[in-house]
Design a protein around this motif. Structure first.
Motif, PDB file in Angstrom:
ATOM      1  N   GLN A 185     -11.747 -46.256  -0.891  1.00  0.00           N
ATOM      2  CA  GLN A 185     -11.544 -45.400  -1.692  1.00  0.00           C
ATOM      3  C   GLN A 185     -12.075 -43.642  -2.759  1.00  0.00           C
ATOM      4  N   GLY A 186     -12.675 -43.695  -1.189  1.00  0.00           N
ATOM      5  CA  GLY A 186     -12.553 -41.490  -1.932  1.00  0.00           C
ATOM      6  C   GLY A 186     -11.332 -40.955  -1.803  1.00  0.00           C
ATOM      7  N   GLU A 187     -10.540 -41.696  -1.815  1.00  0.00           N
ATOM      8  CA  GLU A 187      -8.558 -41.155  -1.938  1.00  0.00           C
ATOM      9  C   GLU A 187      -8.388 -40.256  -3.174  1.00  0.00           C
ATOM     10  N   SER A 188      -9.145 -40.539  -3.420  1.00  0.00           N
ATOM     11  CA  SER A 188      -9.291 -39.609  -5.281  1.00  0.00           C
ATOM     12  C   SER A 188      -9.921 -38.849  -5.078  1.00  0.00           C
ATOM     13  N   LEU A 189     -10.663 -38.533  -4.420  1.00  0.00           N
ATOM     14  CA  LEU A 189     -11.366 -37.143  -4.169  1.00  0.00           C
ATOM     15  C   LEU A 189     -11.014 -35.419  -3.686  1.00  0.00           C
ATOM     16  N   ASN A 190      -9.838 -36.019  -3.380  1.00  0.00           N
ATOM     17  CA  ASN A 190      -8.907 -34.652  -3.452  1.00  0.00           C
ATOM     18  C   ASN A 190      -9.658 -33.886  -1.916  1.00  0.00           C
ATOM     19  N   ARG A 191     -10.329 -34.194  -1.112  1.00  0.00           N
ATOM     20  CA  ARG A 191     -10.984 -33.876  -0.476  1.00  0.00           C
ATOM     21  C   ARG A 191     -10.187 -33.908   1.025  1.00  0.00           C
ATOM     22  N   ASP A 192     -10.378 -32.284   1.929  1.00  0.00           N
ATOM     23  CA  ASP A 192     -10.052 -32.499   3.338  1.00  0.00           C
ATOM     24  C   ASP A 192     -11.044 -33.009   3.975  1.00  0.00           C
ATOM     25  N   PRO A 193     -10.801 -33.786   4.677  1.00  0.00           N
ATOM     26  CA  PRO A 193     -11.625 -34.259   5.790  1.00  0.00           C
ATOM     27  C   PRO A 193     -11.596 -33.674   7.418  1.00  0.00           C
ATOM     28  N   ARG A 194     -10.963 -31.986   6.968  1.00  0.00           N
ATOM     29  CA  ARG A 194     -10.934 -31.140   8.640  1.00  0.00           C
ATOM     30  C   ARG A 194     -12.553 -31.162   9.141  1.00  0.00           C
ATOM     31  N   GLU A 195     -13.102 -31.257   8.378  1.00  0.00           N
ATOM     32  CA  GLU A 195     -14.065 -30.601   8.605  1.00  0.00           C
ATOM     33  C   GLU A 195     -15.129 -31.239   9.588  1.00  0.00           C
ATOM     34  N   PHE A 196     -15.287 -32.454   8.962  1.00  0.00           N
ATOM     35  CA  PHE A 196     -15.561 -33.409   9.842  1.00  0.00           C
ATOM     36  C   PHE A 196     -14.872 -33.882  10.444  1.00  0.00           C
ATOM     37  N   TYR A 197     -13.407 -34.068  10.995  1.00  0.00           N
ATOM     38  CA  TYR A 197     -12.630 -34.330  12.444  1.00  0.00           C
ATOM     39  C   TYR A 197     -13.100 -33.018  13.295  1.00  0.00           C
ATOM     40  N   VAL A 198     -13.296 -31.539  12.821  1.00  0.00           N
ATOM     41  CA  VAL A 198     -13.794 -31.009  13.841  1.00  0.00           C
ATOM     42  C   VAL A 198     -15.433 -30.609  14.317  1.00  0.00           C
ATOM     43  N   ARG A 199     -16.291 -31.590  13.860  1.00  0.00           N
ATOM     44  CA  ARG A 199     -17.569 -32.222  14.376  1.00  0.00           C
ATOM     45  C   ARG A 199     -16.978 -32.875  15.246  1.00  0.00           C
ATOM     46  N   LEU A 200     -16.213 -33.629  14.735  1.00  0.00           N
ATOM     47  CA  LEU A 200     -16.224 -34.962  16.014  1.00  0.00           C
ATOM     48  C   LEU A 200     -15.531 -34.785  17.270  1.00  0.00           C
ATOM     49  N   TYR A 201     -14.605 -34.140  17.052  1.00  0.00           N
ATOM     50  CA  TYR A 201     -14.577 -33.269  18.450  1.00  0.00           C
ATOM     51  C   TYR A 201     -15.270 -32.613  18.944  1.00  0.00           C
ATOM     52  N   LYS A 202     -15.082 -31.687  18.371  1.00  0.00           N
ATOM     53  CA  LYS A 202     -16.577 -30.934  18.991  1.00  0.00           C
ATOM     54  C   LYS A 202     -18.001 -32.088  19.739  1.00  0.00           C
ATOM     55  N   ALA A 203     -18.348 -32.364  19.152  1.00  0.00           N
ATOM     56  CA  ALA A 203     -18.986 -33.512  19.969  1.00  0.00           C
ATOM     57  C   ALA A 203     -18.849 -34.711  20.702  1.00  0.00           C
ATOM     58  N   ALA A 204     -17.619 -34.954  20.755  1.00  0.00           N
ATOM     59  CA  ALA A 204     -16.963 -35.326  22.267  1.00  0.00           C
ATOM     60  C   ALA A 204     -17.478 -35.418  22.864  1.00  0.00           C
ATOM     61  N   ILE A 205     -16.749 -34.263  23.299  1.00  0.00           N
ATOM     62  CA  ILE A 205     -17.372 -32.952  24.554  1.00  0.00           C
ATOM     63  C   ILE A 205     -18.519 -33.171  24.987  1.00  0.00           C
ATOM     64  N   LYS A 206     -19.527 -33.720  24.196  1.00  0.00           N
ATOM     65  CA  LYS A 206     -21.264 -33.917  24.659  1.00  0.00           C
ATOM     66  C   LYS A 206     -21.672 -34.644  25.539  1.00  0.00           C
TER      67      LYS A 206
END
Length: 723
Positions: free
Chosen positions: A527-548
Motif C-alpha cells: 500500500q506504500g506505493e502511493s508515497l512515491n518514494r524511490d526504494p533504490r537506497e534499500f536495494y543498494v543496502r541489501l546488495y551490499k549486505a549480501a556479499i557478507k
C-alpha cells in the motif's frame, strides 16, 4: 498422575533435616536439663516429734506410725509421676505439655510408675540409724528420641497425606457435582501447616489441584450471581448452581494462595488494571510454619508452573486476567527458569487464542510492563509478540455477505401466511441460538484483533522514537518486518523516515539491518506505493549486505534470502539490471557456503528464474553486450551484470554433495519442468527454511554418497555453460 515428583519433593525435606541435624542433637542426648526439668532430689522428711527420743514418742502406737509412712510413700510416688516423661514408650498415661523443637511440637505423655512395695505391719519407729539408711532418690531420665524415630514419624504422616490427596482427587474426578465439597479439602492441603511435611504436601496438592480443575471446569465462563435473590429453582438447576459456586470459591482461594506464595518470594509490584477489580487477599499462609528461603523459592517455582498451566488450559475460564497479572510480569524476572516458563505460557496462549480477547489483555499488561521500566525490559517479552496471529484481518472478501432486505421481502411475498409465520419463528430460534453459541462471531474477532494491532504498533513506534539505541530495537524490527502488511497507511511516511534514519547511523547489527530493509520493501511494494518514494537506497543496502553472508549465521542467511525473494516478487516493479546483479552476487557467495545454506541459495536462484524468465541470458556463454562486470561496486544498477555469466554453476556441478550437483545441473539446463534434468521432488518441493532443517550438518545427510562424481564426457549443453 497427581503425585508426580513426590520423590523429588520428599528428598528436599530429607535434605533439610540432614542439613539441620546439628540443631536437633538435643533430641538424642541424655542431658537432663535439655529434656525435662532438673532432677529433683527429695529426702524423706521426718517430723520433729518423731525424731525425739523421749518416752512420749516411743509410746506412740505402731498403727499411727504405719499410716504416716504410707502417706509419705504415696506423696513421693505422685511427685515422681508428675516429673517422669515418656516420648515414645508404650502404655497409657496422662498427657503433658508438648516438647517444643525447631521443627514443631512433639506430644508427650506421663508414664505411670509401678506401685510401691507394701509397708510391713510390724514396722518399728525409725531411729537415727534407720534414718541414715534412707538415701536420696533421683527421678528417672526419660529415653531419648532418635532421628530414626523422627523420620519414621514423618514417613507415616507423608503417606497419610498422599493417600488423602489421591483419594480426594479421585472422588472429584469421578463425580464432580456430587463430591464438590472435597475441593475445599484439596485447597487446604495446598497450604499445609504441618512443619514435617509442609513442603512436599503443598507441592503435590498444588499440582493435583491443577489436574483436577482442568478436568472438571466447564467450557464456559461462570457468571457470578447474587445469592440473596430468592428464586425458585428446580433440583437440577440448583445442583448445578451449587457446583459452580463451590468451584468458583475453591478456585479463587487457590489462585489467591498461589499469588501470595509468589509475591512473598518474587515481588511483582503489580498495578490494578483498568476495569479490573481489586483482588481480595485471603492471607492463606497466615499461621503457617516459617520455611527456609530455599524451600519457599522451590515452592514459588511450582506455583508459577501451576499458574502457567492454568493460563494455557483454562484461558476461557474465570479470573484469567488475574493469572495474567501475575504471569506476565514474571516474563521480565531475573530468574531464568521463571522467565522461560512465563514466556512459554504466553506464547502458547497467543498461538491458541481463537478470539483474541485474552491476547489483548496480555498485550496491555506487556505494554505497561515495558513502560514501567524505561525500555530496560527483557527482549523475550517482545519476542513473544511474534507468535500472535491475525487470520481475520485483510480477509474481508472471504466472509459470506448477508442477504439484503429486498431479497428477504421478495421471499416473504412468495410465501403463504402459514409459511411466513413458520419462517419468522425459525428466524427467532436461530437468532437465540446464535446468541447462545460459544463460537464468537467474525465481527467480534476482527474488532479484538484490530485493537490488538493498535497496541502492538503503539509499543513498537514508542520504542523506535524514544529509544532507538535500546536492545529492544531488535525484536521491534523483527515484529515490524513480520506485520508490515498490516500497518495503517497513515503511519507509512513517519515509519519510512525512522527506518532511513536507523540505517544511516550504521549502528545496527546485520540482522537488524535486514529487518529494517525487509520492512521498508514490504511497505513500498504494497500500500506504500502511493508515497512515491524511490526504494533504490534499500536495494543498494541489501546488495551490499549480501556479499557478507558467508561470514554470518544461518539465521541471517535465511532472513537475507527471504528478503531478496520478497523484493523481487512482483514482476512489473522489478528492474532487469538490478535482478541480474542480485543473481550474480548470489552465485558468487554460493561457492563459500556449506551445503544447507548453499542449497537454500540455489533454491532462491531457481525461484527467481521461474518468476523472471528473461534472466536466462546469464546462462548463455555466447551472449555478450559489451562492457565489463564490476563486482567491486556496491550499486546493482552500475555493476553491468549483463556482461558476465553464472560460471560458478559449472564449478558447483562437480561438488562433493550429490544434491548440490543435481541442483546446479538443473539450473544450467534452465530449470526445466520435464526431461532428464528435471529436479527430483525431494528437492523441488522444499522451502528455504526446509533446507536448513533437512540438510543440517549436525545430522547424517542421506544425500551424501561415497562414490566420487564421474567426469563429464563431451558437451551436453550447446550454447550454454559446460559441466
Amino acid at each position: 498422575k497427581w503425585l508426580v515428583g513426590c520423590e523429588m519433593a520428599a528428598d528436599e525435606d530429607l535434605q533439610f533435616w540432614i542439613k539441620n541435624s546439628s540443631k536437633l542433637q538435643f533430641l538424642s542426648t541424655n542431658e537432663k536439663e535439655l529434656i525435662g526439668p532438673r532432677s529433683i532430689k527429695k529426702k524423706a522428711r521426718i517430723p520433729k516429734h518423731v525424731q525425739k527420743d523421749d518416752a512420749a514418742a516411743e509410746g506412740r502406737s505402731s498403727k499411727r506410725k504405719r499410716s504416716w509412712l504410707q502417706r509419705e510413700a504415696v506423696e513421693e510416688r505422685g511427685f515422681r509421676d508428675a516429673v517422669t516423661w515418656d516420648s515414645g514408650g508404650a502404655g497409657e498415661g496422662q498427657e503433658l505439655l508438648p516438647l517444643k523443637t525447631e521443627r514443631g511440637l512433639v506430644p508427650q505423655k506421663a508414664r505411670p510408675l509401678p506401685p510401691p512395695p507394701p509397708v510391713p505391719a510390724d514396722v518399728s519407729e525409725p531411729s537415727s540409724s534407720s534414718s541414715s539408711v534412707l538415701e536420696e532418690e533421683t527421678a528417672e531420665v526419660p529415653p531419648s528420641i532418635s532421628m530414626v524415630e523422627l523420620f519414621a514419624l514423618r514417613s507415616r504422616k507423608l503417606i497419610e497425606k498422599k493417600e488423602l490427596i489421591a483419594l480426594t482427587s479421585s472422588k472429584l474426578m469421578e463425580g464432580p457435582e456430587e463430591n464438590i465439597s472435597q475441593l475445599k479439602t484439596l485447597v487446604n492441603l495446598c497450604f499445609e501447616t504441618d512443619p514435617d511435611v509442609a513442603i512436599t504436601i503443598r507441592k503435590l496438592a498444588m499440582v493435583s489441584f491443577v489436574e483436577v480443575v482442568k478436568d472438571i471446569a466447564p467450557g464456559y465462563q461462570i457468571r457470578q450471581q447474587d445469592s440473596s435473590t430468592n428464586l425458585k429453582l428446580s433440583k437440577e438447576v440448583k445442583k448445578l448452581k451449587d457446583f459452580e459456586s463451590s468451584l468458583l470459591n475453591g478456585y479463587q482461594r487457590y489462585l489467591n494462595g498461589l499469588e501470595e506464595v509468589i509475591t512473598r518470594v518474587f515481588p511483582l509490584h503489580l498495578k490494578t488494571l483498568k476495569g479490573h477489580s481489586e483482588r481480595k487477599q485471603l492471607n492463606m499462609l497466615n499461621g503457617s510454619v516459617v520455611l527456609s528461603t530455599d524451600s519457599m523459592k522451590s515452592l514459588a517455582v511450582v506455583a508459577v508452573q501451576c499458574l502457567c498451566q492454568l493460563l494455557t488450559a483454562l484461558s476461557h475460564f474465570n479470573w484469567t486476567l488475574n493469572i495474567l497479572a501475575v504471569v506476565v510480569p514474571l516474563m521480565d524476572s531475573p530468574h531464568a527458569e521463571l522467565s522461560e516458563r512465563a514466556c512459554t505460557a504466553v506464547e502458547t496462549l497467543f498461538r491458541n487464542d481463537p478470539i483474541g480477547q485474552v491476547s489483548l489483555d496480555a498485550v496491555k499488561i506487556i505494554a505497561r510492563t515495558i513502560k514501567g521500566r524505561p525500555f530496560k525490559a527483557n527482549k523475550k517479552i517482545l519476542e513473544t509478540l511474534l507468535h500472535l496471529r491475525f487470520p481475520d484481518i485483510g480477509n474481508h472478501g472471504n466472509s459470506e455477505a448477508p442477504p439484503s432486505k429486498r431479497s428477504k421481502k421478495a421471499e416473504l411475498r412468495k410465501m403463504s401466511r402459514r409459511d411466513r409465520k413458520r419462517y419468522k419463528m425459525d428466524q427467532k430460534v436461530q437468532s437465540e441460538l446464535k446468541e447462545a453459541a460459544t463460537e464468537e462471531s467474525l465481527e467480534k474477532r476482527r474488532k479484538a484483533q484490530t485493537e490488538l494491532l493498535d497496541q502492538i504498533f503503539g509499543v513498537y513506534f514508542r520504542i523506535l522514537k524514544q529509544c532507538p539505541t535500546s536492545p529492544l530495537v531488535t525484536p521491534v524490527l523483527a515484529g515490524l518486518a513480520k506485520f508490515s502488511h498490516l500497518i495503517n497507511v497513515d503511519f507509512f511516511s513517519d515509519l519510512m523516515q525512522v527506518l532511513s534514519g536507523l540505517l544511516s547511523t550504521n549502528a545496527l547489527s546485520f540482522g537488524d539491518s535486514l529487518n529494517c530493509i525487509n520492512t521498508a520493501l514490504q511497505i513500498l511494494s504494497g500500500q506504500g506505493e502511493s508515497l512515491n518514494r524511490d526504494p533504490r537506497e534499500f536495494y543498494v543496502r541489501l546488495y551490499k549486505a549480501a556479499i557478507k553472508l558467508p561470514h554470518h549465521s544461518s539465521q541471517d542467511i535465511k532472513a537475507s534470502l527471504e528478503c531478496i525473494l520478497k523484493a523481487f516478487q512482483k514482476k512489473k516493479q522489478v528492474s532487469l539490471q538490478r535482478l541480474l546483479a542480485f543473481l550474480k552476487r548470489l552465485s558468487t557467495i554460493a561457492l563459500q557456503l556449506p551445503p544447507p545454506e548453499l542449497l537454500a541459495t540455489m533454491a532462491t536462484i531457481r525461484h527467481l528464474y521461474l518468476l523472471h524468465p528473461s534472466c536466462d541470458m546469464l546462462l548463455d556463454s555466447d551472449h555478450s553486450t559489451g562492457g565489463q562486470y564490476r563486482s567491486d561496486l556496491d550499486d546493482p544498477d552500475l555493476c553491468q551484470p549483463k556482461a558476465t555469466t553464472l560460471w560458478e554453476l559449472s564449478l558447483l556441478a562437480r561438488h562433493y554433495h550429490p544434491a548440490v550437483r543435481q541442483f546446479s545441473k538443473h539450473l544450467i539446463a534452465g530449470a526445466p519442468s520435464r526431461g532428464p534434468w528435471l529436479l527430483p521432488n525431494e528437492l523441488s518441493q522444499i522451502s528455504i527454511e526446509g533446507f536448513f532443517k533437512s540438510f543440517s550438518s549436525e545430522e547424517e545427510d542421506p544425500f551424501i554418497s561415497l562414490t566420487p562424481p564421474t567426469k563429464a564426457k563431451g558437451s551436453r549443453f550447446k550454447g550454454r555453460l559446460k559441466t
